[in-house]
Scaffold this motif. Structure first.
Motif, PDB file in Angstrom:
ATOM      1  N   GLY A   1      80.409  43.393  90.552  1.00  0.00           N
ATOM      2  CA  GLY A   1      81.148  44.414  91.315  1.00  0.00           C
ATOM      3  C   GLY A   1      82.524  43.875  91.376  1.00  0.00           C
ATOM      4  N   GLU A   2      83.482  45.064  91.662  1.00  0.00           N
ATOM      5  CA  GLU A   2      84.729  44.950  91.813  1.00  0.00           C
ATOM      6  C   GLU A   2      85.174  43.822  93.153  1.00  0.00           C
ATOM      7  OE1 GLU A   2      86.940  48.731  92.086  1.00  0.00           O
ATOM      8  OE2 GLU A   2      85.861  49.488  90.188  1.00  0.00           O
ATOM      9  N   SER A   3      86.612  43.534  93.065  1.00  0.00           N
ATOM     10  CA  SER A   3      86.954  42.526  93.913  1.00  0.00           C
ATOM     11  C   SER A   3      86.855  43.382  95.247  1.00  0.00           C
ATOM     12  CB  SER A   3      88.191  41.916  93.643  1.00  0.00           C
ATOM     13  OG  SER A   3      88.918  41.074  94.574  1.00  0.00           O
ATOM     14  N   GLY A   4      86.498  42.606  96.364  1.00  0.00           N
ATOM     15  CA  GLY A   4      86.707  43.139  97.746  1.00  0.00           C
ATOM     16  C   GLY A   4      85.513  44.270  97.920  1.00  0.00           C
ATOM     17  N   THR A   5      84.267  44.166  97.234  1.00  0.00           N
ATOM     18  CA  THR A   5      83.289  45.000  97.532  1.00  0.00           C
ATOM     19  C   THR A   5      82.164  44.448  98.524  1.00  0.00           C
ATOM     20  OG1 THR A   5      82.380  44.147  95.530  1.00  0.00           O
ATOM     21  CG2 THR A   5      83.517  46.589  95.430  1.00  0.00           C
ATOM     22  N   GLY A   6      82.358  43.149  98.720  1.00  0.00           N
ATOM     23  CA  GLY A   6      81.315  42.667  99.688  1.00  0.00           C
ATOM     24  C   GLY A   6      80.289  42.020  99.059  1.00  0.00           C
ATOM     25  N   LYS A   7      80.595  41.116  97.810  1.00  0.00           N
ATOM     26  CA  LYS A   7      79.666  40.645  97.157  1.00  0.00           C
ATOM     27  C   LYS A   7      78.824  39.155  97.813  1.00  0.00           C
ATOM     28  CE  LYS A   7      81.995  40.174  93.324  1.00  0.00           C
ATOM     29  NZ  LYS A   7      83.197  41.023  93.730  1.00  0.00           N
ATOM     30  N   GLU A   8      79.859  38.611  98.807  1.00  0.00           N
ATOM     31  CA  GLU A   8      79.739  37.483  99.687  1.00  0.00           C
ATOM     32  C   GLU A   8      78.488  37.905 100.466  1.00  0.00           C
ATOM     33  OE1 GLU A   8      81.282  34.010 102.491  1.00  0.00           O
ATOM     34  OE2 GLU A   8      82.420  34.830 100.739  1.00  0.00           O
TER      35      GLU A   8
ATOM     36  N   LEU B   1      84.096  51.100  96.516  1.00  0.00           N
ATOM     37  CA  LEU B   1      84.322  52.035  97.630  1.00  0.00           C
ATOM     38  C   LEU B   1      84.490  53.666  97.507  1.00  0.00           C
ATOM     39  CD1 LEU B   1      84.210  52.005 100.961  1.00  0.00           C
ATOM     40  CD2 LEU B   1      86.461  51.568 100.944  1.00  0.00           C
ATOM     41  N   ARG B   2      85.182  53.823  96.528  1.00  0.00           N
ATOM     42  CA  ARG B   2      85.834  55.079  95.826  1.00  0.00           C
ATOM     43  C   ARG B   2      84.190  55.717  95.519  1.00  0.00           C
ATOM     44  NH1 ARG B   2      87.734  51.699  92.543  1.00  0.00           N
ATOM     45  NH2 ARG B   2      87.047  51.669  90.461  1.00  0.00           N
ATOM     46  N   GLU B   3      83.285  55.039  95.171  1.00  0.00           N
ATOM     47  CA  GLU B   3      82.000  55.713  94.656  1.00  0.00           C
ATOM     48  C   GLU B   3      81.213  55.856  96.009  1.00  0.00           C
ATOM     49  OE1 GLU B   3      80.098  53.650  90.677  1.00  0.00           O
ATOM     50  OE2 GLU B   3      81.540  52.025  91.938  1.00  0.00           O
ATOM     51  N   ARG B   4      81.286  55.461  97.013  1.00  0.00           N
ATOM     52  CA  ARG B   4      80.626  55.565  98.315  1.00  0.00           C
ATOM     53  C   ARG B   4      81.405  56.071  99.328  1.00  0.00           C
ATOM     54  NH1 ARG B   4      80.418  49.494 100.735  1.00  0.00           N
ATOM     55  NH2 ARG B   4      79.566  50.618 102.381  1.00  0.00           N
TER      56      ARG B   4
ATOM     57  N   PRO C   1      91.936  50.667  96.026  1.00  0.00           N
ATOM     58  CA  PRO C   1      91.824  49.736  94.770  1.00  0.00           C
ATOM     59  C   PRO C   1      91.481  48.105  95.447  1.00  0.00           C
ATOM     60  CG  PRO C   1      94.187  50.403  95.144  1.00  0.00           C
ATOM     61  CD  PRO C   1      93.142  51.181  96.304  1.00  0.00           C
ATOM     62  N   GLY C   2      91.401  48.157  96.664  1.00  0.00           N
ATOM     63  CA  GLY C   2      90.883  46.759  97.255  1.00  0.00           C
ATOM     64  C   GLY C   2      89.688  46.746  97.883  1.00  0.00           C
ATOM     65  N   ASN C   3      89.023  47.987  97.799  1.00  0.00           N
ATOM     66  CA  ASN C   3      87.484  48.322  98.276  1.00  0.00           C
ATOM     67  C   ASN C   3      87.652  48.116  99.771  1.00  0.00           C
ATOM     68  OD1 ASN C   3      86.018  49.127  95.976  1.00  0.00           O
ATOM     69  ND2 ASN C   3      87.024  47.350  94.917  1.00  0.00           N
ATOM     70  N   VAL C   4      86.289  47.362 100.340  1.00  0.00           N
ATOM     71  CA  VAL C   4      86.352  47.205 101.604  1.00  0.00           C
ATOM     72  C   VAL C   4      87.128  46.239 102.191  1.00  0.00           C
ATOM     73  CG1 VAL C   4      84.706  46.675 103.524  1.00  0.00           C
ATOM     74  CG2 VAL C   4      83.648  47.958 101.552  1.00  0.00           C
ATOM     75  N   ARG C   5      87.517  45.212 101.490  1.00  0.00           N
ATOM     76  CA  ARG C   5      88.284  44.065 101.914  1.00  0.00           C
ATOM     77  C   ARG C   5      89.555  44.561 102.191  1.00  0.00           C
ATOM     78  NH1 ARG C   5      89.009  40.299  97.654  1.00  0.00           N
ATOM     79  NH2 ARG C   5      86.879  39.419  98.067  1.00  0.00           N
TER      80      ARG C   5
END
Length: 223
Positions: free
Chosen positions: A37-44, A180-183, A219-223
């Motif tokens: 997933g993109e950077s900042g999506t919460g993979k950790e 995040l833009r997908e949800r 662009p930075g997603n949830v982060r």
């Protein structure tokens, strides 16, 4: 907030419900998981949720960013070293595979590891054994691996930058975290969560403000 039913994962969108289903399915097993997933999506956070729902919960959860360290340092961090193995090695040190014994090791940014360390990781996955730097004896390890990357490993394999055999060993159970833009449907929940977390007084978003948040590209997603 609503939707926070799997640990720290906030969201009721179809995309996040699918991610939660995959977590619930794979967590009780010992399967290796590859989170993309993109950077900042919460993979950790996804990795932590898998660990918390697994039979290894309560045992160590050890994480390392493979991009944060140069090759030689990453190797000694992962596999440990013997006293005198190199200049400055004044004492024997356990590697993270040993520290994570019985638990879970989270390898973030797995795409950044060098070919040499890729080969050593493959050997550990196949044999469940490590060799400390400067040692000849093998140490048995029982560790569940979860890896994450914001790059397309399949493309890196095609370009000869990532070992195909290691890719297949890591990609046993893939989970793709949506951007995040997908949800966008989850943005109201996330906004409420962060307002509650960081504001000392209760604040509400106007419908106009929420509309602007939902139409932003993040662009930075949830982060």
């Amino acid at each position: 907030p609503a939707g926070e039913d799997i640990d720290h994962l906030i969201g009721t969108s179809p995309q996040m419900q699918e991610v939660k289903k995959l977590i619930a399915k794979v967590a009780p097993t010992d399967s290796t998981v590859l989170i993309t997933g993109e950077s900042g999506t919460g993979k950790e956070l996804i990795a932590q949720s898998i660990y918390q729902k697994s039979k290894r919960e309560g045992k160590p959860f050890v994480k390392i960013s493979c991009a944060a360290l140069p090759e030689t340092l990453l190797e000694s961090e992962l596999f440990g070293y013997m006293k005198g193995a190199f200049t400055g090695a004044s004492a024997t040190k356990k590697g993270l595979f040993e520290v994570a014994q019985g638990g879970t090791l989270f390898l973030d940014e797995i795409s950044e590891v060098s070919p040499s360390i890729q080969a050593k990781l493959l050997r550990v996955i196949q044999s469940q054994e490590i060799i400390r730097l400067g040692d000849t004896g093998v140490i048995k390890v029982d560790v569940r691996l979860i890896a994450a990357t914001n790059k397309e490993l399949r493309k890196l394999v095609d370009q000869g930058l990532f070992r195909e055999d290691l890719f297949y060993r890591l990609n046993v159970f893939p989970i793709t975290v949506p951007s995040l833009r997908e949800r966008a449907g989850d943005i109201a929940l996330l906004a409420e969560h962060f307002i509650d977390k960081f504001s000392k007084t209760k604040k509400l978003l106007t419908s106009d403000a929420l509309k602007k948040l939902e139409h932003y590209s993040w662009p930075g997603n949830v982060r």
